[in-house]
Scaffold this motif. Structure first.
Motif, mmCIF file in Angstrom:
data_model
loop_
_atom_site.group_PDB
_atom_site.id
_atom_site.type_symbol
_atom_site.label_atom_id
_atom_site.label_comp_id
_atom_site.label_asym_id
_atom_site.label_seq_id
_atom_site.Cartn_x
_atom_site.Cartn_y
_atom_site.Cartn_z
ATOM 1 N N THR A 1 0.836 -1.198 0.000
ATOM 2 C CA THR A 1 0.000 0.000 0.000
ATOM 3 C C THR A 1 0.874 1.253 0.000
ATOM 4 N N LEU A 2 0.438 2.225 -0.756
ATOM 5 C CA LEU A 2 1.061 3.552 -0.782
ATOM 6 C C LEU A 2 -0.070 4.555 -0.648
ATOM 7 N N SER A 3 0.032 5.427 0.314
ATOM 8 C CA SER A 3 -1.028 6.418 0.506
ATOM 9 C C SER A 3 -0.430 7.728 1.006
ATOM 10 N N ILE A 4 -0.928 8.822 0.432
ATOM 11 C CA ILE A 4 -0.450 10.158 0.788
ATOM 12 C C ILE A 4 -1.614 10.973 1.321
ATOM 13 N N ASN A 5 -1.394 11.639 2.434
ATOM 14 C CA ASN A 5 -2.382 12.549 3.000
ATOM 15 C C ASN A 5 -2.794 13.573 1.939
ATOM 16 N N HIS A 6 -4.094 13.787 1.810
ATOM 17 C CA HIS A 6 -4.602 14.677 0.753
ATOM 18 C C HIS A 6 -3.964 16.063 0.805
ATOM 19 N N ASP A 7 -3.642 16.544 2.000
ATOM 20 C CA ASP A 7 -3.060 17.889 2.151
ATOM 21 C C ASP A 7 -1.632 17.974 1.621
ATOM 22 N N TYR A 8 -0.998 16.817 1.377
ATOM 23 C CA TYR A 8 0.411 16.826 0.958
ATOM 24 C C TYR A 8 0.621 16.179 -0.412
ATOM 25 N N ARG A 9 -0.427 16.115 -1.186
ATOM 26 C CA ARG A 9 -0.286 15.530 -2.514
ATOM 27 C C ARG A 9 0.289 16.554 -3.497
ATOM 28 N N CYS A 10 0.761 16.030 -4.628
ATOM 29 C CA CYS A 10 1.359 16.861 -5.687
ATOM 30 C C CYS A 10 2.647 17.537 -5.235
ATOM 31 N N LEU A 11 3.315 16.966 -4.249
ATOM 32 C CA LEU A 11 4.598 17.488 -3.779
ATOM 33 C C LEU A 11 5.749 16.540 -4.111
ATOM 34 N N GLY A 12 5.437 15.445 -4.772
ATOM 35 C CA GLY A 12 6.472 14.482 -5.137
ATOM 36 C C GLY A 12 6.767 13.471 -4.045
ATOM 37 N N LEU A 13 5.946 13.460 -3.000
ATOM 38 C CA LEU A 13 6.205 12.571 -1.875
ATOM 39 C C LEU A 13 6.021 11.101 -2.257
ATOM 40 N N GLY A 14 4.955 10.811 -3.013
ATOM 41 C CA GLY A 14 4.722 9.440 -3.459
ATOM 42 C C GLY A 14 5.859 8.929 -4.327
ATOM 43 N N THR A 15 6.337 9.794 -5.216
ATOM 44 C CA THR A 15 7.468 9.434 -6.074
ATOM 45 C C THR A 15 8.705 9.112 -5.239
ATOM 46 N N HIS A 16 8.954 9.939 -4.230
ATOM 47 C CA HIS A 16 10.143 9.754 -3.389
ATOM 48 C C HIS A 16 10.072 8.437 -2.608
ATOM 49 N N LEU A 17 8.912 8.146 -2.032
ATOM 50 C CA LEU A 17 8.748 6.901 -1.275
ATOM 51 C C LEU A 17 8.906 5.679 -2.185
ATOM 52 N N MET A 18 8.343 5.756 -3.376
ATOM 53 C CA MET A 18 8.428 4.642 -4.319
ATOM 54 C C MET A 18 9.873 4.398 -4.752
ATOM 55 N N LYS A 19 10.601 5.473 -5.040
ATOM 56 C CA LYS A 19 11.989 5.326 -5.474
ATOM 57 C C LYS A 19 12.856 4.728 -4.374
ATOM 58 N N ARG A 20 12.628 5.140 -3.149
ATOM 59 C CA ARG A 20 13.396 4.593 -2.029
ATOM 60 C C ARG A 20 13.095 3.104 -1.858
ATOM 61 N N PHE A 21 11.845 2.738 -2.034
ATOM 62 C CA PHE A 21 11.460 1.330 -1.936
ATOM 63 C C PHE A 21 12.123 0.517 -3.041
ATOM 64 N N ASN A 22 12.076 1.035 -4.268
ATOM 65 C CA ASN A 22 12.706 0.337 -5.400
ATOM 66 C C ASN A 22 14.210 0.173 -5.189
ATOM 67 N N ASN A 23 14.836 1.209 -4.643
ATOM 68 C CA ASN A 23 16.287 1.143 -4.404
ATOM 69 C C ASN A 23 16.636 0.062 -3.385
ATOM 70 N N ARG A 24 15.795 -0.107 -2.382
ATOM 71 C CA ARG A 24 16.056 -1.160 -1.390
ATOM 72 C C ARG A 24 15.998 -2.547 -2.039
ATOM 73 N N LEU A 25 15.071 -2.704 -2.978
ATOM 74 C CA LEU A 25 14.948 -3.996 -3.656
ATOM 75 C C LEU A 25 16.079 -4.208 -4.656
ATOM 76 N N GLU A 26 16.602 -3.117 -5.197
ATOM 77 C CA GLU A 26 17.774 -3.226 -6.058
ATOM 78 C C GLU A 26 18.948 -3.785 -5.256
ATOM 79 N N LEU A 27 19.085 -3.326 -4.016
ATOM 80 C CA LEU A 27 20.170 -3.816 -3.164
ATOM 81 C C LEU A 27 20.007 -5.301 -2.851
ATOM 82 N N LYS A 28 18.767 -5.762 -2.829
ATOM 83 C CA LYS A 28 18.492 -7.186 -2.613
ATOM 84 C C LYS A 28 18.664 -7.987 -3.906
ATOM 85 N N GLN A 29 18.887 -7.255 -5.020
ATOM 86 C CA GLN A 29 19.042 -7.850 -6.348
ATOM 87 C C GLN A 29 17.797 -8.643 -6.762
#
Length: 206
Positions: free
Chosen positions: A86-114
């Motif tokens: 699940t990925l969810s962003i508080n409505h008051d903080y949307r369109c700030l790139g927060l979802g993108t940032h969380l997703m990229k950090r998650f993907n990077n962790r899985l890259e480290l796991k190969q």
């Protein structure tokens, strides 16, 4: 300044305002509890300076032990992959790139796991989320009719760097290739093909 930290169990009592968003899937607390305990490093929350929860991502991993050979270190022989629960962003903080940032950090962790790829499920009518995932490289792998009861779903996948040949998308690309070829055939050939298929099915059934 936004602070990113590990999602802790106490956060389960603070995120009602976010998870009750119409396009966010509501799961039992036990679901989140189990995911956080099993994959603590794949659950992250963004917090505003006043302590308010801005958004969160909870993920998991599927370790494909059935495909392992020997000590399991031969990466070409396993199908290990991550999943965005699940990925969810508080409505008051949307369109700030927060979802993108969380997703990229998650993907990077899985890259480290190969891992081979990351996948997720999303409502077909959640066009903003689908647009976000596509901007990050995710591809619609398959449509899931009535997956959410009142709505269809999409299974979306992102091949990671280990998946050079995009194996995780091969089934989808194969089917799309066949469909593309069929659409290019003259109508009379499509009709003949359909009749031949019906005859074959009739013989199999009777």
């Amino acid at each position: 300044m936004t602070a990113l930290r590990e999602f802790v169990l106490q956060d389960l009592f603070k995120f009602n305002r976010i998870v009750f968003d119409p396009l966010t899937e509501v799961y039992p607390l036990l679901y989140f509890y189990n995911k956080i305990l099993e994959f603590p490093l794949l659950a992250e929350v963004a917090v505003a300076p006043d302590g308010q929860m801005m958004g969160f991502l909870i993920g998991s991993r599927q370790v494909d032990g059935a495909d392992r050979v020997g000590d399991g270190k031969d990466l070409d022989l396993n199908n290990n992959h991550g999943h965005v629960c699940t990925l969810s962003i508080n409505h008051d903080y949307r369109c700030l790139g927060l979802g993108t940032h969380l997703m990229k950090r998650f993907n990077n962790r899985l890259e480290l796991k190969q891992d081979l790829f990351v996948d997720l499920f999303v409502r077909s009518r959640n066009v903003n989320a689908i647009r976000l995932y596509k901007s990050l490289g995710y591809v619609i792998y398959q449509k899931l009719p009535c997956f959410y009861g009142d709505d269809d779903g999409y299974d979306m996948r992102l091949p990671l760097s280990r998946d050079v040949e995009r194996r995780c998308l091969q089934n989808q690309e194969y089917l799309m290739g066949i469909l593309f070829l069929l659409l290019r055939l003259p109508r009379k050939y499509l009709i003949s093909l359909w009749h031949a298929l019906l005859k074959l099915l009739t013989k199999k059934l009777f």
